[in-house]
Structures are given as structure tokens and as C-alpha cells.
Motif scaffolding. Structure first.
Motif, PDB file in Angstrom:
ATOM      1  N   THR A 150     -24.509 -10.196   8.047  1.00 40.42           N
ATOM      2  CA  THR A 150     -23.155 -10.728   7.896  1.00 40.42           C
ATOM      3  C   THR A 150     -22.194  -9.549   7.932  1.00 40.42           C
ATOM      4  O   THR A 150     -22.355  -8.592   7.175  1.00 40.42           O
ATOM      5  N   VAL A 151     -21.218  -9.606   8.831  1.00 43.19           N
ATOM      6  CA  VAL A 151     -20.242  -8.526   8.962  1.00 43.19           C
ATOM      7  C   VAL A 151     -18.992  -8.878   8.164  1.00 43.19           C
ATOM      8  O   VAL A 151     -18.383  -9.930   8.372  1.00 43.19           O
ATOM      9  N   ALA A 152     -18.629  -8.003   7.236  1.00 49.16           N
ATOM     10  CA  ALA A 152     -17.363  -8.102   6.509  1.00 49.16           C
ATOM     11  C   ALA A 152     -16.403  -7.089   7.112  1.00 49.16           C
ATOM     12  O   ALA A 152     -16.808  -5.992   7.503  1.00 49.16           O
ATOM     13  N   GLN A 153     -15.127  -7.434   7.187  1.00 50.85           N
ATOM     14  CA  GLN A 153     -14.166  -6.545   7.839  1.00 50.85           C
ATOM     15  C   GLN A 153     -13.753  -5.372   6.960  1.00 50.85           C
ATOM     16  O   GLN A 153     -13.295  -4.349   7.488  1.00 50.85           O
ATOM     17  N   THR A 154     -13.863  -5.523   5.654  1.00 52.13           N
ATOM     18  CA  THR A 154     -13.444  -4.460   4.751  1.00 52.13           C
ATOM     19  C   THR A 154     -14.421  -4.346   3.582  1.00 52.13           C
ATOM     20  O   THR A 154     -15.118  -5.308   3.250  1.00 52.13           O
ATOM     21  N   PRO A 155     -14.467  -3.184   2.927  1.00 49.01           N
ATOM     22  CA  PRO A 155     -15.309  -3.038   1.737  1.00 49.01           C
ATOM     23  C   PRO A 155     -14.939  -4.036   0.639  1.00 49.01           C
ATOM     24  O   PRO A 155     -15.816  -4.478  -0.113  1.00 49.01           O
ATOM     25  N   SER A 156     -13.666  -4.406   0.539  1.00 51.44           N
ATOM     26  CA  SER A 156     -13.246  -5.345  -0.502  1.00 51.44           C
ATOM     27  C   SER A 156     -13.905  -6.709  -0.331  1.00 51.44           C
ATOM     28  O   SER A 156     -14.331  -7.336  -1.303  1.00 51.44           O
ATOM     29  N   ILE A 157     -13.986  -7.193   0.919  1.00 45.02           N
ATOM     30  CA  ILE A 157     -14.632  -8.477   1.169  1.00 45.02           C
ATOM     31  C   ILE A 157     -16.132  -8.376   0.905  1.00 45.02           C
ATOM     32  O   ILE A 157     -16.745  -9.279   0.310  1.00 45.02           O
ATOM     33  N   ALA A 158     -16.749  -7.275   1.316  1.00 45.02           N
ATOM     34  CA  ALA A 158     -18.173  -7.071   1.043  1.00 45.02           C
ATOM     35  C   ALA A 158     -18.436  -7.075  -0.464  1.00 45.02           C
ATOM     36  O   ALA A 158     -19.428  -7.659  -0.937  1.00 45.02           O
ATOM     37  N   HIS A 304      -0.568  -4.947  -3.645  1.00 46.09           N
ATOM     38  CA  HIS A 304      -1.668  -4.120  -4.144  1.00 46.09           C
ATOM     39  C   HIS A 304      -2.867  -5.022  -4.394  1.00 46.09           C
ATOM     40  O   HIS A 304      -3.004  -5.644  -5.440  1.00 46.09           O
ATOM     41  N   GLY A 305      -3.750  -5.115  -3.405  1.00 47.39           N
ATOM     42  CA  GLY A 305      -4.920  -5.964  -3.572  1.00 47.39           C
ATOM     43  C   GLY A 305      -5.748  -6.043  -2.320  1.00 47.39           C
ATOM     44  O   GLY A 305      -5.342  -5.626  -1.230  1.00 47.39           O
ATOM     45  N   ARG A 306      -6.953  -6.542  -2.479  1.00 46.57           N
ATOM     46  CA  ARG A 306      -7.930  -6.804  -1.440  1.00 46.57           C
ATOM     47  C   ARG A 306      -7.883  -5.805  -0.299  1.00 46.57           C
ATOM     48  O   ARG A 306      -8.018  -4.608  -0.506  1.00 46.57           O
ATOM     49  N   ALA A 307      -7.666  -6.275   0.935  1.00 47.37           N
ATOM     50  CA  ALA A 307      -7.822  -5.426   2.116  1.00 47.37           C
ATOM     51  C   ALA A 307      -6.939  -4.189   2.089  1.00 47.37           C
ATOM     52  O   ALA A 307      -7.348  -3.114   2.529  1.00 47.37           O
ATOM     53  N   PHE A 308      -5.734  -4.324   1.574  1.00 51.19           N
ATOM     54  CA  PHE A 308      -4.781  -3.218   1.669  1.00 51.19           C
ATOM     55  C   PHE A 308      -5.225  -1.983   0.885  1.00 51.19           C
ATOM     56  O   PHE A 308      -4.932  -0.860   1.289  1.00 51.19           O
ATOM     57  N   VAL A 309      -5.918  -2.174  -0.219  1.00 50.23           N
ATOM     58  CA  VAL A 309      -6.358  -1.015  -0.997  1.00 50.23           C
ATOM     59  C   VAL A 309      -7.438  -0.224  -0.261  1.00 50.23           C
ATOM     60  O   VAL A 309      -7.730   0.914  -0.622  1.00 50.23           O
ATOM     61  N   ASP A 310      -8.012  -0.827   0.780  1.00 48.97           N
ATOM     62  CA  ASP A 310      -9.060  -0.146   1.543  1.00 48.97           C
ATOM     63  C   ASP A 310      -8.503   0.848   2.548  1.00 48.97           C
ATOM     64  O   ASP A 310      -9.231   1.726   3.014  1.00 48.97           O
ATOM     65  N   PHE A 311      -7.235   0.695   2.945  1.00 50.47           N
ATOM     66  CA  PHE A 311      -6.728   1.634   3.957  1.00 50.47           C
ATOM     67  C   PHE A 311      -5.318   2.146   3.698  1.00 50.47           C
ATOM     68  O   PHE A 311      -4.833   3.008   4.424  1.00 50.47           O
ATOM     69  N   PHE A 319       3.439   1.797   1.271  1.00 49.32           N
ATOM     70  CA  PHE A 319       3.823   1.557  -0.120  1.00 49.32           C
ATOM     71  C   PHE A 319       3.297   0.208  -0.566  1.00 49.32           C
ATOM     72  O   PHE A 319       3.332  -0.772   0.179  1.00 49.32           O
ATOM     73  N   MET A 320       2.802   0.163  -1.805  1.00 49.70           N
ATOM     74  CA  MET A 320       2.190  -1.050  -2.327  1.00 49.70           C
ATOM     75  C   MET A 320       3.014  -1.601  -3.482  1.00 49.70           C
ATOM     76  O   MET A 320       3.753  -0.862  -4.149  1.00 49.70           O
ATOM     77  N   PHE A 321       2.887  -2.903  -3.708  1.00 48.83           N
ATOM     78  CA  PHE A 321       3.672  -3.534  -4.771  1.00 48.83           C
ATOM     79  C   PHE A 321       2.894  -4.661  -5.427  1.00 48.83           C
ATOM     80  O   PHE A 321       1.918  -5.171  -4.860  1.00 48.83           O
TER      81      PHE A 321
END
Length: 376
Positions: A150-158, A304-311, A319-321
Motif C-alpha cells: 500500500t503506497v501512502a503519499q506522505t509519512p503522516s498518512i503512513a 499546521h497538520g497532516r501532510a503539511f508538516v511533512d514538507f 508559514f503554518m497556522f
């Protein structure tokens, strides 16, 4: 290799999943691989040349989506074609078909998982949300376990799959970004002139207009920004009327532009016309739109969450919020006053997610699985 890509959705749907499928297919074919795309039949007038279709029924809840619930000869076609590997994109009917075909043909099956539907499964299910979520996770555990990978697109999803007791062979392979088409230095003045925003500070949001994109947060954030800031909302979807009504209620009609659908040819021009890009969604698995914006050298504002924290590294390439209008507005202000190095770093990050690297990873995975199967 002969690779069968079995997908839950394809054209006429225009979303991140379909874009990812098209990108991977093109990249594999450019490497000399034979890609056989199998999709639900959208009916005459919407079919794409070169795609093998399975009889399907329109999914009334989601315009443009089709359910392949009818019998088909797909297993016989795949056997005749002599496929080496099956790559499923989705988790519904086509995923079940893909697993069955792989077992009958004795070829490896890879499921590429795009959408973390557990976030909103309760909203679309007619049953109790807690019950629906429980059933959903039970289904995912069984499905993913039956695939070779199973391929996940980001470490957060994995990580989320693992935390919810999905005992499957999970690999992380991001969807590739076209960093040649999406690049700095494109002249976007024609778009600024088209919308009469030549002298404005321009924000851009690209994506479907649907509840999962949380666009109400971004629209409300616009009330906290100076009058010379305008927002281009690029895309279409079921929430368009609701979002336009909110825009009018907040007195933002002159500052928020709903462009509607934008062609692939014009999309880079729209990014080039912007000073910064924004996502307000907390549900993204990767967010190709933000990565495209970064490839164009734009500073980006994201929750600030899920996929965005990975890159995204806050203050370095974006910038994150927190997921609030106030937090969104503050991140946008930082984008609009950012040092040029933020855009440069954003571009560097996007290049590390290039199509070439993604295709390399998929080819390596497919070859590994085929080789392992042949040694049995």
C-alpha cells in the motif's frame, strides 16, 4: 513492464487524484513502460481515448463520479494483455476488483491510497458516524492487508494507518510535481489584467470547492487583511454557491475572485499572477496545489497538520497556522512580507518532489515485486 492502472475515478473528474494518476501514467510511459488504464465508464462524450472502461453507474452524491458496479470482462482483458503488475488508485469497487484480478492472474497488486476518507466518512454516510468510522477502518484493514504493497503519499498518512492497526506493507511515495511546467519566472500579468488586479497583492487557492477544503476559514481570514489584498479561488465544486454567498455576506465580493475551472495551460499563469498561495484544509494527504505553488517559487500559508508538516518548515519555506481565520490571516501577512529566500526555499523543496523521483520509486517498487513473484 506492462502495468495495469485500475482507478476509482478519472476524467471528466478534475481533482488531485486524477491529476496524480495522469502524472504517474505519463511518467511511466515516457520511461517506455506499457500502462493500461482501466476506469469506470463515464458515458459517451466523456470518454478518453486509450482508456479501457468498465460499465458504471453515476454516483448521484458526487457529480462526475461513477460506480463500476456491473459485471465486466476486465480479468480476461488483463490476462490477454499479460500484465506484470496491477496498480490500484482508490479504495472502493476498483480496489476490490484489482485485488481479485491480482489473485486470479498471480501478479502483484499495489494500492496507491490518495484520500483519508476517515476524516469525513460520517458526513457522507447515512448511518451513525461512529459506526460508519468503525466499519470503514475494518474495511481498510482487510483491503490493504490483501495488497502486496500500500503506497501512502506522505509519512503522516503512513503513520495514521499504523496507528489505526492497519497491518499492511506500507511504503511512502509522494506524487510527483511537474517542476518544469510549474516554475518561477513566468509572466502572469495577463491574468492580473484579466481580473483588474494589476496593482493588488494577490493570493491564490487552487482546488475543488467542497467542504473538505475548509474555504470558509480562508474567506473569513480575508476580512482581517488590508483592502489591497485580493484572493483568486481557482476551481469549481458543489460548495461554490455557498462560498459565494458567504463572500457576499462578508462584503468581500470585490476582493474575492471565483475563476471557475482553469485549464492546465493557464494554471501556471494564475500561479505566476499571485504573490502567495494558501490552503486552509486540514484534510490534505499531500496537497499537490500547494506543492505546485512552491514549485513556482511562491511563499505558502498552510494549516499546521497532516501532510503539511511533512514538507513545510515554518519560517523557512512557508508559514503554518492553527486552523482558524485569525491564524490564517497572520500566516498570510507573513507570506506577503516574506524575504525572497522563502520562495527560493519553497522551490528547492518542490524540486525534491519531482515527477522523475516519484516515477523512479514506483518503477523500483514494481520491479522488486515482479522479481519476488517470479522467484516463487
Amino acid at each position: 513492464m506492462k502495468i495495469a492502472m485500475m482507478v476509482d475515478s478519472h476524467h471528466p473528474v478534475r481533482d488531485g487524484v486524477v491529476a496524480a494518476i495522469d502524472t504517474l501514467r505519463k511518467g511511466l510511459e515516457e520511461r517506455g513502460h506499457d500502462v493500461i488504464l482501466i476506469a469506470p465508464d463515464p458515458g459517451k462524450g466523456n470518454r478518453v481515448e486509450g482508456v479501457h472502461y468498465i460499465p458504471a453507474k453515476s454516483f448521484g452524491t458526487f457529480e462526475g463520479y461513477y460506480l463500476p458496479i456491473f459485471p465486466s470482462d476486465s480479468i480476461f482483458r488483463l490476462k490477454e494483455m499479460g500484465v506484470d503488475v496491477i496498480n490500484v488508485h482508490g479504495f472502493a469497487f476498483m480496489a476490490v476488483r484489482g485485488i481479485a484480478c491480482g489473485k486470479l492472474l498471480d501478479v502483484p497488486v499495489v494500492i496507491t491510497f490518495h484520500t483519508p476518507v476517515w476524516d469525513f466518512i460520517g458526513e457522507y454516510s447515512p448511518f451513525d458516524p461512529e459506526f460508519s468510522l468503525k466499519v470503514g477502518w475494518s474495511y481498510f484493514r482487510r483491503l490493504f492487508k490483501r495488497a502486496d504493497v500500500t503506497v501512502a503519499q506522505t509519512p503522516s498518512i503512513a503513520k495514521e494507518l499504523k496507528e489505526n492497526n492497519v497491518k499492511a506493507n506500507v511504503r511512502v511515495i509522494p506524487t510527483g510535481i511537474d517542476t518544469g511546467t510549474m516554475r518561477p519566472g513566468i509572466d502572469g500579468s495577463v491574468i492580473r489584467e484579466r481580473y483588474g488586479i494589476a496593482e493588488k497583492k494577490v493570493l491564490i487557492h487552487v482546488g475543488r470547492l467542497c467542504p473538505e477544503k475548509c474555504l470558509d476559514v480562508l474567506i473569513k481570514a480575508m476580512t482581517m487583511l488590508s483592502e489591497d489584498v485580493v484572493l483568486m479561488i481557482v476551481g469549481k465544486g458543489a460548495s461554490e454557491a455557498e462560498l459565494k454567498a458567504l463572500t457576499a455576506d462578508l462584503g468581500l465580493t470585490e476582493r474575492i475572485i471565483f475563476t471557475g475551472f482553469v485549464s492546465d495551460a493557464e494554471l501556471p499563469l494564475h500561479y505566476a499572477a499571485a504573490d502567495a498561495a494558501v490552503s486552509s484544509s486540514i484534510y490534505e494527504a499531500q496537497c499537490l496545489a500547494i506543492m505546485d505553488a512552491m514549485a513556482c517559487g511562491l511563499p505558502v500559508a498552510c494549516p499546521h497538520g497532516r501532510a503539511f508538516v511533512d514538507f513545510i518548515v515554518d519560517g523557512e519555506n512557508g508559514f503554518m497556522f492553527d486552523a482558524s481565520p485569525e491564524g490564517c490571516a497572520e500566516a498570510i501577512k507573513k507570506c506577503l512580507s516574506a524575504d525572497p529566500s522563502i520562495g527560493v526555499n519553497a522551490r528547492t523543496t518542490a524540486v525534491s518532489y519531482s515527477i522523475s523521483r516519484s516515477v523512479d520509486a514506483y518503477v523500483s517498487l514494481f520491479e522488486e515485486l515482479v522479481s519476488t513473484r517470479q522467484r516463487r
